[in-house]
Design an enzyme around this catalytic site. Structure first.
Site, PDB file in Angstrom:
ATOM      1  N   THR A 101      53.915   9.824 -17.310  1.00 22.18           N
ATOM      2  CA  THR A 101      54.985  10.106 -18.261  1.00 22.18           C
ATOM      3  C   THR A 101      54.791  11.440 -18.971  1.00 22.18           C
ATOM      4  O   THR A 101      53.696  11.996 -19.002  1.00 22.18           O
ATOM      5  CB  THR A 101      55.099   8.976 -19.305  1.00 22.18           C
ATOM      6  OG1 THR A 101      53.885   8.884 -20.034  1.00 22.18           O
ATOM      7  CG2 THR A 101      55.393   7.641 -18.627  1.00 22.18           C
ATOM      8  N   ASP A 102      55.885  11.919 -19.560  1.00 24.60           N
ATOM      9  CA  ASP A 102      55.841  13.159 -20.330  1.00 24.60           C
ATOM     10  C   ASP A 102      55.824  12.836 -21.826  1.00 24.60           C
ATOM     11  O   ASP A 102      55.684  11.669 -22.210  1.00 24.60           O
ATOM     12  CB  ASP A 102      57.018  14.066 -19.967  1.00 24.60           C
ATOM     13  CG  ASP A 102      58.368  13.453 -20.283  1.00 24.60           C
ATOM     14  OD1 ASP A 102      58.443  12.458 -21.030  1.00 24.60           O
ATOM     15  OD2 ASP A 102      59.382  13.983 -19.782  1.00 24.60           O
ATOM     16  N   MET A 103      55.998  13.831 -22.649  1.00 20.11           N
ATOM     17  CA  MET A 103      55.948  13.633 -24.100  1.00 20.11           C
ATOM     18  C   MET A 103      57.078  12.734 -24.602  1.00 20.11           C
ATOM     19  O   MET A 103      56.973  12.147 -25.673  1.00 20.11           O
ATOM     20  CB  MET A 103      55.972  14.982 -24.817  1.00 20.11           C
ATOM     21  CG  MET A 103      54.692  15.768 -24.622  1.00 20.11           C
ATOM     22  SD  MET A 103      54.707  17.388 -25.419  1.00 20.11           S
ATOM     23  CE  MET A 103      54.970  16.953 -27.120  1.00 20.11           C
TER      24      MET A 103
END
Length: 129
Positions: free
Chosen positions: A14-16
């Site tokens: 996942t990203d931020m």
């Protein structure tokens, strides 16, 4: 032939924003293509070591339709639909349940280790439309 492969979304995917980082979809579909190639009776390491040939992705057309999130259980669906003497085209999707989140058309070319196009392996030619 269509192959389906389960994938679980881990934190590292996942990203931020808490959704699957866009480039990770390419990793998911790479694994799906590798599984399909193996099901068709090809071992890519043996192809490289014994025959000096590899598959190289030359084109990806991708549509990001909806986000996947941490802990989602996904399915990577891979189908091959066309081939020429050296080129192989795949249609791939990443699904969450019945919903398509990502869709791609991927073109791979069979090449020698020194970068020249070469014919698909004989065992594959009869199995790809």
């Amino acid at each position: 032939m269509t192959h389906e492969m389960p994938v679980r979304v881990y934190y590292e995917d996942t990203d931020m924003g808490g959704v699957v980082y866009y480039a990770n979809y390419l990793k998911f579909i790479e694994r799906g293509r590798s599984e399909l190639v193996e099901l068709l009776g090809l071992n890519q390491r043996e192809m490289r070591d014994r025959d000096g040939i590899v598959f190289v992705v030359t084109r990806v057309v991708a549509d990001y339709l909806a986000p996947a999130r941490l802990d989602d259980r996904l399915v990577v669906r891979t189908a091959h639909r066309a081939a020429s003497a050296v080129r192989w085209v795949f249609d791939q999707e990443v699904l969450h349940g019945d919903r398509v989140l990502f869709r791609a058309e991927v073109t791979a070319v069979c090449m020698t280790l020194d970068g020249r196009p070469t014919r698909l392996p004989a065992t594959l030619r009869g199995q790809v439309p």
